[in-house]
Design a protein around this motif. Structure first.
Motif, PDB file in Angstrom:
ATOM      1  N   ASP A 164       0.847  -1.187   0.000  1.00 44.28           N
ATOM      2  CA  ASP A 164       0.000   0.000   0.000  1.00 44.28           C
ATOM      3  C   ASP A 164       0.884   1.239   0.000  1.00 44.28           C
ATOM      4  O   ASP A 164       1.176   1.815   1.042  1.00 44.28           O
ATOM      5  N   PHE A 165       1.307   1.636  -1.197  1.00 46.86           N
ATOM      6  CA  PHE A 165       2.210   2.768  -1.324  1.00 46.86           C
ATOM      7  C   PHE A 165       1.507   4.105  -1.090  1.00 46.86           C
ATOM      8  O   PHE A 165       2.160   5.140  -1.031  1.00 46.86           O
ATOM      9  N   THR A 166       0.189   4.095  -0.923  1.00 43.72           N
ATOM     10  CA  THR A 166      -0.540   5.342  -0.672  1.00 43.72           C
ATOM     11  C   THR A 166      -0.211   5.907   0.706  1.00 43.72           C
ATOM     12  O   THR A 166      -0.536   7.069   0.977  1.00 43.72           O
ATOM     13  N   THR A 167       0.429   5.117   1.559  1.00 45.54           N
ATOM     14  CA  THR A 167       0.831   5.607   2.873  1.00 45.54           C
ATOM     15  C   THR A 167       2.086   6.480   2.798  1.00 45.54           C
ATOM     16  O   THR A 167       2.449   7.118   3.777  1.00 45.54           O
ATOM     17  N   LEU A 168       2.726   6.497   1.634  1.00 47.03           N
ATOM     18  CA  LEU A 168       3.946   7.279   1.432  1.00 47.03           C
ATOM     19  C   LEU A 168       3.619   8.657   0.862  1.00 47.03           C
ATOM     20  O   LEU A 168       2.585   8.841   0.218  1.00 47.03           O
ATOM     21  N   PRO A 169       4.512   9.624   1.074  1.00 47.07           N
ATOM     22  CA  PRO A 169       4.289  10.957   0.495  1.00 47.07           C
ATOM     23  C   PRO A 169       4.168  10.882  -1.029  1.00 47.07           C
ATOM     24  O   PRO A 169       4.873  10.105  -1.674  1.00 47.07           O
ATOM     25  N   SER A 170       3.287  11.686  -1.604  1.00 45.06           N
ATOM     26  CA  SER A 170       3.091  11.655  -3.060  1.00 45.06           C
ATOM     27  C   SER A 170       4.104  12.533  -3.801  1.00 45.06           C
ATOM     28  O   SER A 170       4.414  12.268  -4.958  1.00 45.06           O
ATOM     29  N   ASP A 171       4.628  13.548  -3.144  1.00 47.34           N
ATOM     30  CA  ASP A 171       5.634  14.412  -3.771  1.00 47.34           C
ATOM     31  C   ASP A 171       6.951  13.634  -3.880  1.00 47.34           C
ATOM     32  O   ASP A 171       7.444  13.111  -2.882  1.00 47.34           O
ATOM     33  N   PRO A 172       7.530  13.534  -5.092  1.00 51.28           N
ATOM     34  CA  PRO A 172       8.729  12.714  -5.291  1.00 51.28           C
ATOM     35  C   PRO A 172       9.932  13.119  -4.431  1.00 51.28           C
ATOM     36  O   PRO A 172      10.661  12.255  -3.950  1.00 51.28           O
ATOM     37  N   VAL A 173      10.138  14.400  -4.206  1.00 56.31           N
ATOM     38  CA  VAL A 173      11.289  14.836  -3.415  1.00 56.31           C
ATOM     39  C   VAL A 173      11.076  14.529  -1.932  1.00 56.31           C
ATOM     40  O   VAL A 173      11.989  14.068  -1.243  1.00 56.31           O
ATOM     41  N   ILE A 174       9.867  14.751  -1.448  1.00 58.99           N
ATOM     42  CA  ILE A 174       9.565  14.415  -0.048  1.00 58.99           C
ATOM     43  C   ILE A 174       9.600  12.901   0.140  1.00 58.99           C
ATOM     44  O   ILE A 174      10.071  12.411   1.170  1.00 58.99           O
ATOM     45  N   LEU A 175       9.150  12.151  -0.862  1.00 57.89           N
ATOM     46  CA  LEU A 175       9.223  10.691  -0.824  1.00 57.89           C
ATOM     47  C   LEU A 175      10.670  10.241  -0.678  1.00 57.89           C
ATOM     48  O   LEU A 175      10.994   9.420   0.190  1.00 57.89           O
ATOM     49  N   LEU A 176      11.556  10.773  -1.507  1.00 60.91           N
ATOM     50  CA  LEU A 176      12.971  10.421  -1.444  1.00 60.91           C
ATOM     51  C   LEU A 176      13.540  10.724  -0.060  1.00 60.91           C
ATOM     52  O   LEU A 176      14.214   9.884   0.546  1.00 60.91           O
ATOM     53  N   SER A 177      13.273  11.908   0.433  1.00 58.76           N
ATOM     54  CA  SER A 177      13.777  12.318   1.741  1.00 58.76           C
ATOM     55  C   SER A 177      13.259  11.409   2.853  1.00 58.76           C
ATOM     56  O   SER A 177      14.021  10.966   3.726  1.00 58.76           O
ATOM     57  N   THR A 178      11.978  11.105   2.822  1.00 56.91           N
ATOM     58  CA  THR A 178      11.357  10.270   3.849  1.00 56.91           C
ATOM     59  C   THR A 178      11.927   8.853   3.838  1.00 56.91           C
ATOM     60  O   THR A 178      12.286   8.308   4.889  1.00 56.91           O
ATOM     61  N   VAL A 179      12.017   8.260   2.664  1.00 59.46           N
ATOM     62  CA  VAL A 179      12.516   6.880   2.557  1.00 59.46           C
ATOM     63  C   VAL A 179      13.982   6.808   2.982  1.00 59.46           C
ATOM     64  O   VAL A 179      14.370   5.928   3.758  1.00 59.46           O
TER      65      VAL A 179
END
Length: 64
Positions: free
Chosen positions: A4-19
């Protein structure tokens, strides 16, 4: 695995930072451990991240 990837940020840069923050702070860079804990199939997660423009580097233990 849920994937369920919807739990991750949708913005690609914030996604990268979060992961990468999670990899660094909680999983010692282990993508396998992160995926297991989050209920993601690693191959599908890497494909999802690649679709956002990010590739996992085993040596650096992070996406870029």
């Amino acid at each position: 695995m849920e994937n369920d990837f919807t739990t991750l940020p949708s913005d690609p840069v914030i996604l990268l930072s979060t992961v990468n923050m999670k990899l660094r702070d909680h999983y010692d860079g282990s993508l396998d451990a992160l995926c297991e804990d989050m209920g993601f199939d690693r191959a599908l997660f890497e494909k999802y991240m690649a679709g956002k423009g990010w590739e996992y580097n085993e040596n650096a233990k992070k996406f870029w």
